[in-house]
Scaffold this active site. Sequence first.
Site, PDB file in Angstrom:
ATOM      1  N   TYR A  89      -4.086 -49.891  -7.772  1.00 44.79           N
ATOM      2  CA  TYR A  89      -4.556 -48.835  -6.372  1.00 44.79           C
ATOM      3  C   TYR A  89      -3.453 -49.189  -5.731  1.00 44.79           C
ATOM      4  CZ  TYR A  89      -6.208 -45.827  -3.299  1.00 44.79           C
ATOM      5  OH  TYR A  89      -6.344 -44.722  -1.852  1.00 44.79           O
ATOM      6  N   PHE A 141      14.307 -23.528   3.975  1.00 43.62           N
ATOM      7  CA  PHE A 141      14.011 -23.532   2.552  1.00 43.62           C
ATOM      8  C   PHE A 141      12.555 -23.594   2.672  1.00 43.62           C
ATOM      9  CE2 PHE A 141      11.942 -25.425  -0.868  1.00 43.62           C
ATOM     10  CZ  PHE A 141      12.816 -24.684  -1.867  1.00 43.62           C
ATOM     11  N   THR A 142      11.817 -22.718   1.901  1.00 43.11           N
ATOM     12  CA  THR A 142      10.822 -22.083   2.216  1.00 43.11           C
ATOM     13  C   THR A 142       9.561 -22.777   2.226  1.00 43.11           C
ATOM     14  OG1 THR A 142      10.598 -22.510  -0.265  1.00 43.11           O
ATOM     15  CG2 THR A 142      10.852 -20.030   0.380  1.00 43.11           C
ATOM     16  N   ASP A 232      17.196 -33.078   4.306  1.00 43.52           N
ATOM     17  CA  ASP A 232      16.468 -32.542   3.166  1.00 43.52           C
ATOM     18  C   ASP A 232      17.423 -33.238   2.123  1.00 43.52           C
ATOM     19  OD1 ASP A 232      15.458 -32.162   0.764  1.00 43.52           O
ATOM     20  OD2 ASP A 232      15.257 -29.968   1.325  1.00 43.52           O
ATOM     21  N   LYS A 275      14.102 -33.067  -8.697  1.00 38.77           N
ATOM     22  CA  LYS A 275      15.920 -32.808  -8.932  1.00 38.77           C
ATOM     23  C   LYS A 275      16.541 -33.476 -10.017  1.00 38.77           C
ATOM     24  CE  LYS A 275      13.535 -29.305  -6.382  1.00 38.77           C
ATOM     25  NZ  LYS A 275      12.022 -29.505  -5.797  1.00 38.77           N
ATOM     26  N   ARG A 399      15.007 -14.463  -5.640  1.00 39.74           N
ATOM     27  CA  ARG A 399      15.729 -15.281  -4.146  1.00 39.74           C
ATOM     28  C   ARG A 399      16.050 -14.172  -2.910  1.00 39.74           C
ATOM     29  NH1 ARG A 399      13.114 -20.989  -3.731  1.00 39.74           N
ATOM     30  NH2 ARG A 399      11.578 -19.677  -3.144  1.00 39.74           N
ATOM     31  N   PHE A 466       6.176 -15.193  -2.628  1.00 37.51           N
ATOM     32  CA  PHE A 466       7.040 -15.501  -4.173  1.00 37.51           C
ATOM     33  C   PHE A 466       5.698 -16.355  -4.883  1.00 37.51           C
ATOM     34  CE2 PHE A 466       8.529 -19.474  -3.629  1.00 37.51           C
ATOM     35  CZ  PHE A 466       8.152 -19.992  -2.377  1.00 37.51           C
TER      36      PHE A 466
HETATM   37  N1  F0G Z   1      13.533 -29.074  -0.303  1.00 42.23           N
HETATM   38  C1  F0G Z   1      14.284 -28.382  -1.261  1.00 42.23           C
HETATM   39  C2  F0G Z   1      15.763 -27.647  -0.478  1.00 42.23           C
HETATM   40  C3  F0G Z   1      13.919 -27.850  -2.889  1.00 42.23           C
HETATM   41  O1  F0G Z   1      14.498 -26.885  -2.828  1.00 42.23           O
HETATM   42  C4  F0G Z   1      12.672 -27.972  -2.792  1.00 42.23           C
HETATM   43  C5  F0G Z   1      12.215 -27.476  -3.769  1.00 42.23           C
HETATM   44  C6  F0G Z   1      11.426 -28.636  -1.658  1.00 42.23           C
HETATM   45  C7  F0G Z   1      12.277 -29.209  -0.926  1.00 42.23           C
HETATM   46  C8  F0G Z   1      10.012 -29.202  -2.206  1.00 42.23           C
HETATM   47  O2  F0G Z   1      10.085 -30.034  -2.899  1.00 42.23           O
HETATM   48  O3  F0G Z   1       9.034 -29.073  -4.690  1.00 42.23           O
HETATM   49  O4  F0G Z   1       9.346 -31.431  -5.077  1.00 42.23           O
HETATM   50  O5  F0G Z   1       7.634 -29.612  -3.666  1.00 42.23           O
HETATM   51  N2  F0G Z   1      12.522 -26.627  -5.021  1.00 42.23           N
HETATM   52  C9  F0G Z   1      12.182 -25.952  -5.781  1.00 42.23           C
HETATM   53  C10 F0G Z   1      12.733 -24.656  -6.224  1.00 42.23           C
HETATM   54  C11 F0G Z   1      10.813 -25.604  -5.646  1.00 42.23           C
HETATM   55  O6  F0G Z   1      12.523 -24.124  -7.416  1.00 42.23           O
HETATM   56  O7  F0G Z   1      13.723 -24.318  -5.137  1.00 42.23           O
HETATM   57  P1  F0G Z   1       9.068 -29.980  -3.821  1.00 42.23           P
END
Ligand code: F0G
Length: 474
Positions: A89, A141-142, A232, A275, A399, A466
């Site tokens: 843990y 970014f979303t 990021d 990624k 997108r 989305f």
């Molecule tokens: N920042 C970027 C630029 C991303 O592309 C993503 C995730 C995140 C942050 C968030 O990271 O998914 O580990 O919580 N992108 C994925 C995509 C979901 O399909 O572009 P996460």
Amino acid sequence: MPATTERNFADKKTMSIKKRSWAEPFKIKMVELLKMTTPAQRRKAIREAGYNTFLLKSEDVYIDLLTDSGTSAMSDRQWAGLMMGDEAYAGSKNFYTLEKAVQKYYGYKYLIPTHQGRGAENLLSQSLIKKGDIVPGNMYFTTTRLHQELAGGTFVDVIIDEAHDSQSLHPFKGNIDINKLDAVVKKHGAVKIPYICVAVTVNMAGGQPVSMENLKLLREYTSKHGIKIMLDMTRIAENAFFIQQREAGYSHKSVAEIVREICDLTDGATFSGKKDALVNIGGFLAVNDFETFEEASNLVVVYEGLHTYGGLAGRDMEAMAIGIAESVHDEHMKARIGQVQYLGEKLQEAGIPIVLPIGGHGIFIDAKRFLPHLTQDQFPAQALAAELYIDSGVRTMERGIVSAGRNAQTGDHYYPKLELVRLTMPRRVYTQAHMDVIAESVANVYKNRKKITGLKMVYEPRYLRFFQAQFEKL
Ligand code: F0G
């Protein structure tokens, strides 16, 4: 526009890399069998999924280009690493291995593991953003923007104009426009800006990189005004590869050296290990200053888990540490970006309108130019992604206007300039033959594009719509 290295370019127009035939620096040890479907089965599946590719069953997908997130093939070493998991843990061995990797490759002092990138975004936003703050960034970014908003901040886009133009051939479309940033600082005052969030590469612009020159200028500017730079750095190795290929003075440096140089210009970073780092789950927040670390390591126990595992199993941290090291190999990056480029060039040959220069993690089809007979509120990118799936079982994603969501104040749709379908490439997963099948499918849909009709949204979730929105054909 910064100078580019002549040596590395075959074609100034496309920014593609001059090359002899190359192949991946790995061979295949295990395969995953795929189910083949018929067009009738796919038509039924996508209708039942409300014309949203996120709602398809993965089993019904032939080539999955939904995302490059968590979909990569791990190496034999990473799989071996899973067996080294220390599932204590507290104080797991694997945490210290990961901490060492983060310090070595990225140079940040303090590490807080999280279950994935957005967990780190939550911790960073809650730690640094106060109600009424402004957070500038190079395109939204979303999940990043949503966490900033949930913490009481407002995101302001300070990316260069070229990023919003799918046909601009600027080699670093992810760059920050320092004049735009300066206008934000003048308007709100530096005290209202806890940090600028810099994405390397910029996902929503089409996987476009930021130049080292731009980062250096930004560091100079922000130091003067006492503003932090938070990366990021989800796709930092890809960004570093583009710097190596395109920026004067970097062709002799390794991806690993460039990655470190980028991090050294910043104060901290959020990271999705899903990624670049070649793992199926994992992420972290890493910072240089103790106060931010202290606050975030207090919050992590509320949202993620203890500060030495942050929502991950020990084995996940081990696999991520190994993946980080593999991600900065020059040969890996050449094959990774090379595969994306191969597909992009095939699509260009077929006359498909795509975002140029070809980006790092995928090909982005310009749905406005592909389907000029549809208005943006008929969701052209969403409709096109559905058609591609029906044609060949290739899963892509929207997108555009659906991803952009609504303005929290007015309730109106955001109407982003870019209305794109993303063909995102998992790392080390598909072959060149898969690329050929994808290109032929896109070309076939393009030939029949006039018959494609728009969609209407029949279900809309409140956050990140989305992922779960549903549509019907008009
Ligand atoms: N920042 C970027 C630029 C991303 O592309 C993503 C995730 C995140 C942050 C968030 O990271 O998914 O580990 O919580 N992108 C994925 C995509 C979901 O399909 O572009 P996460």
